[in-house]
Design a protein around this motif. Sequence first.
Motif, PDB file in Angstrom:
ATOM      1  N   TRP A  46       0.823  -1.300  -0.129  1.00  0.00           N
ATOM      2  CA  TRP A  46      -0.063  -0.230  -0.124  1.00  0.00           C
ATOM      3  C   TRP A  46       0.876   1.228   0.013  1.00  0.00           C
ATOM      4  N   GLN A  47       2.141   1.263   0.516  1.00  0.00           N
ATOM      5  CA  GLN A  47       2.917   2.255   0.549  1.00  0.00           C
ATOM      6  C   GLN A  47       3.447   2.566  -0.722  1.00  0.00           C
ATOM      7  N   VAL A  48       3.824   1.606  -1.468  1.00  0.00           N
ATOM      8  CA  VAL A  48       3.888   1.721  -2.905  1.00  0.00           C
ATOM      9  C   VAL A  48       3.037   2.437  -3.823  1.00  0.00           C
ATOM     10  N   LEU A  49       1.806   1.976  -3.546  1.00  0.00           N
ATOM     11  CA  LEU A  49       0.871   2.405  -4.351  1.00  0.00           C
ATOM     12  C   LEU A  49       0.463   3.861  -4.117  1.00  0.00           C
ATOM     13  N   LEU A  50       0.413   3.990  -2.741  1.00  0.00           N
ATOM     14  CA  LEU A  50      -0.052   5.778  -2.382  1.00  0.00           C
ATOM     15  C   LEU A  50       1.402   6.559  -2.722  1.00  0.00           C
ATOM     16  N   THR A  51       2.415   6.115  -2.768  1.00  0.00           N
ATOM     17  CA  THR A  51       3.586   6.921  -3.386  1.00  0.00           C
ATOM     18  C   THR A  51       3.506   7.323  -4.771  1.00  0.00           C
ATOM     19  N   PHE A  52       2.925   6.107  -5.426  1.00  0.00           N
ATOM     20  CA  PHE A  52       2.869   6.408  -6.973  1.00  0.00           C
ATOM     21  C   PHE A  52       1.640   7.235  -7.138  1.00  0.00           C
ATOM     22  N   LEU A  53       0.521   7.224  -6.445  1.00  0.00           N
ATOM     23  CA  LEU A  53      -0.348   7.923  -6.656  1.00  0.00           C
ATOM     24  C   LEU A  53      -0.378   9.453  -6.153  1.00  0.00           C
ATOM     25  N   LEU A  54       0.494   9.737  -5.101  1.00  0.00           N
ATOM     26  CA  LEU A  54       1.033  10.855  -4.640  1.00  0.00           C
ATOM     27  C   LEU A  54       1.766  11.679  -5.581  1.00  0.00           C
ATOM     28  N   GLY A  55       2.581  10.716  -6.165  1.00  0.00           N
ATOM     29  CA  GLY A  55       3.752  11.413  -7.051  1.00  0.00           C
ATOM     30  C   GLY A  55       3.009  11.661  -8.445  1.00  0.00           C
ATOM     31  N   ALA A  56       1.955  10.921  -8.872  1.00  0.00           N
ATOM     32  CA  ALA A  56       1.254  11.399 -10.172  1.00  0.00           C
ATOM     33  C   ALA A  56       0.582  12.567  -9.869  1.00  0.00           C
ATOM     34  N   ILE A  57      -0.126  12.786  -8.740  1.00  0.00           N
ATOM     35  CA  ILE A  57      -0.588  14.090  -8.615  1.00  0.00           C
ATOM     36  C   ILE A  57      -0.053  15.468  -8.420  1.00  0.00           C
ATOM     37  N   TYR A  58       1.377  15.211  -7.522  1.00  0.00           N
ATOM     38  CA  TYR A  58       2.316  15.909  -7.535  1.00  0.00           C
ATOM     39  C   TYR A  58       3.039  16.417  -8.822  1.00  0.00           C
ATOM     40  N   GLY A  59       3.292  15.682  -9.795  1.00  0.00           N
ATOM     41  CA  GLY A  59       3.831  15.780 -10.895  1.00  0.00           C
ATOM     42  C   GLY A  59       2.963  16.592 -11.957  1.00  0.00           C
ATOM     43  N   PHE A  81       0.828  25.446  -4.601  1.00  0.00           N
ATOM     44  CA  PHE A  81       2.181  25.282  -4.005  1.00  0.00           C
ATOM     45  C   PHE A  81       2.117  24.773  -2.639  1.00  0.00           C
ATOM     46  N   ALA A  82       1.192  25.130  -1.658  1.00  0.00           N
ATOM     47  CA  ALA A  82       1.003  24.590  -0.536  1.00  0.00           C
ATOM     48  C   ALA A  82       0.391  23.156  -0.481  1.00  0.00           C
ATOM     49  N   LEU A  83      -0.454  22.662  -1.609  1.00  0.00           N
ATOM     50  CA  LEU A  83      -0.888  21.492  -1.788  1.00  0.00           C
ATOM     51  C   LEU A  83       0.249  20.489  -2.212  1.00  0.00           C
ATOM     52  N   MET A  84       1.142  21.186  -3.004  1.00  0.00           N
ATOM     53  CA  MET A  84       2.446  20.219  -3.603  1.00  0.00           C
ATOM     54  C   MET A  84       3.143  20.149  -2.227  1.00  0.00           C
ATOM     55  N   LEU A  85       3.455  21.266  -1.488  1.00  0.00           N
ATOM     56  CA  LEU A  85       4.359  21.027  -0.162  1.00  0.00           C
ATOM     57  C   LEU A  85       3.792  19.898   0.784  1.00  0.00           C
ATOM     58  N   GLY A  86       2.163  19.864   0.974  1.00  0.00           N
ATOM     59  CA  GLY A  86       1.890  18.823   1.756  1.00  0.00           C
ATOM     60  C   GLY A  86       1.951  17.405   1.086  1.00  0.00           C
ATOM     61  N   LEU A  87       1.635  17.122  -0.382  1.00  0.00           N
ATOM     62  CA  LEU A  87       1.990  16.194  -1.133  1.00  0.00           C
ATOM     63  C   LEU A  87       3.273  15.400  -0.852  1.00  0.00           C
ATOM     64  N   VAL A  88       4.389  16.305  -1.182  1.00  0.00           N
ATOM     65  CA  VAL A  88       5.540  15.873  -0.945  1.00  0.00           C
ATOM     66  C   VAL A  88       6.099  15.522   0.312  1.00  0.00           C
ATOM     67  N   THR A  89       5.537  16.393   1.329  1.00  0.00           N
ATOM     68  CA  THR A  89       5.872  15.917   2.666  1.00  0.00           C
ATOM     69  C   THR A  89       5.427  14.367   3.172  1.00  0.00           C
ATOM     70  N   VAL A  90       4.099  14.178   2.566  1.00  0.00           N
ATOM     71  CA  VAL A  90       3.464  12.976   3.045  1.00  0.00           C
ATOM     72  C   VAL A  90       4.476  11.838   2.087  1.00  0.00           C
ATOM     73  N   MET A  91       4.397  12.018   0.788  1.00  0.00           N
ATOM     74  CA  MET A  91       5.225  11.038   0.065  1.00  0.00           C
ATOM     75  C   MET A  91       6.700  10.648   0.557  1.00  0.00           C
ATOM     76  N   ILE A  92       7.308  11.564   0.920  1.00  0.00           N
ATOM     77  CA  ILE A  92       8.779  11.279   1.300  1.00  0.00           C
ATOM     78  C   ILE A  92       8.527  10.203   2.697  1.00  0.00           C
ATOM     79  N   PHE A  93       7.542  10.555   3.566  1.00  0.00           N
ATOM     80  CA  PHE A  93       7.423   9.801   4.946  1.00  0.00           C
ATOM     81  C   PHE A  93       6.914   8.258   4.479  1.00  0.00           C
ATOM     82  N   VAL A  94       6.013   8.471   3.196  1.00  0.00           N
ATOM     83  CA  VAL A  94       5.248   6.956   3.236  1.00  0.00           C
ATOM     84  C   VAL A  94       6.224   6.150   2.087  1.00  0.00           C
TER      85      VAL A  94
END
Length: 410
Positions: A46-59, A81-94
């Motif tokens: 689920w971490q891999v799946l969530l990371t790819f999903l967050l990465g797609a939205i971020y990109g 920009f604030a949304l992208m900051l939140g996405l990258v924060t969650v993505m790095i930890f997940v």
Amino acid sequence: MRLPCPDPKNPKAHRTDYYGAFAFGSVIVTCFMQFVITSRLQGQPWQVLLTFLLGAIYGALGVFDDSIVLRYGAPWRNRVFALMLGLVTVMIFVSPVRGFFSIIVLPLMSQAVFDYRPRHAAAIGLYLYGLCIGVLWFYYGIRAVPEAMASYVAAFAFTIAFTFITKQALDARDREGRLRGELEAANAQLRAYAAQAEELATTRERNRLAREIHDGVGHYLTVVKTQLDVAAAICVTNPAQAKANVEKAARLTAEALDDVRRSVGSLRADAPRPPLPDALRQLATHGEPVPSVAIEGTPRPLPPAVEHALFRAAQEGLTNIRKHARATTALVRLDFRDAQRVQLELADNGIGRAPRRPPAAVSASPASASASNCSAAPSAPPTASRAASPCASKCRRKGNPPANHANVRI
């Protein structure tokens, strides 16, 4: 890397936006390549799946950020920009992949340098730098912090420096475009001013030619008419004298044509004229009465404008004497004795006629010269007209001068 929001009317700006989108997408693809080359992932599916999903939205947000801002307005830039900051924060930890994967925050660092003031960009940079180190601290403990700090500081320094240089270059290009537009506007205005100046110069030259025709041709036509009137009156009683008057009228007509040619030729170059004393002697022979010409002092060269004004003043004065004064004798005196000025005086013994307007002035100076008619006042003879050069341009009546007297300072 992200480049500034393009101008929708500028194709080159769109091209730089494509470059920024390509750089942003390249960084994301490079980070996610670790999932392909890593032999064993530490984490849950689920971490891999969530990371790819967050990465797609971020990109997607990073690539289409400028389009969103152009469509919905500037306030959306901060929201995205604030949304992208939140996405990258969650993505790095997940993300189950750590270390190199954290450079995915560098496009946000570049965007902060482009879009925000230095102090705000510095705060964002400190947050992202701390985020990259905090992930390793969270998973591997305090021992991983020194190595992480040394590794990420170079990446952040390079990103900030490269983005700053790029921003300076783009700002310089924008300034060049604005200056080019201002220069084109200034050139258009100068062309308009040049057209106005050309029109004004044409008008002035037209007025000058009108004065030349009035002062030159008018004088000759007056004398020619007088000679022909005399010839018509005496052609029966004195044919020889009538023939002489007609011949003189023909000669004066030829001189009038030469004067017109000189006036027209002055449009292309200065037409030669004999020295002022010789020109006055030649002028004196054009009609009756033939005035005496007296040259006092040693003649000296004068500025062309002053010579021209004095000659025209004498020409106009002699024309007025012959037309209105009913004189039998006249005098033209040119006085060079004063080193600071030249004085021209015209006098006659005529009785004049009733005036139509008050006396006027003729004025000129070594730098510039102009002439106007000198009106004759009524009364008894003699008549005198005087023109002199220095600085003052003034004509005034002094006391009770003789009849038909006008003082003219040039």
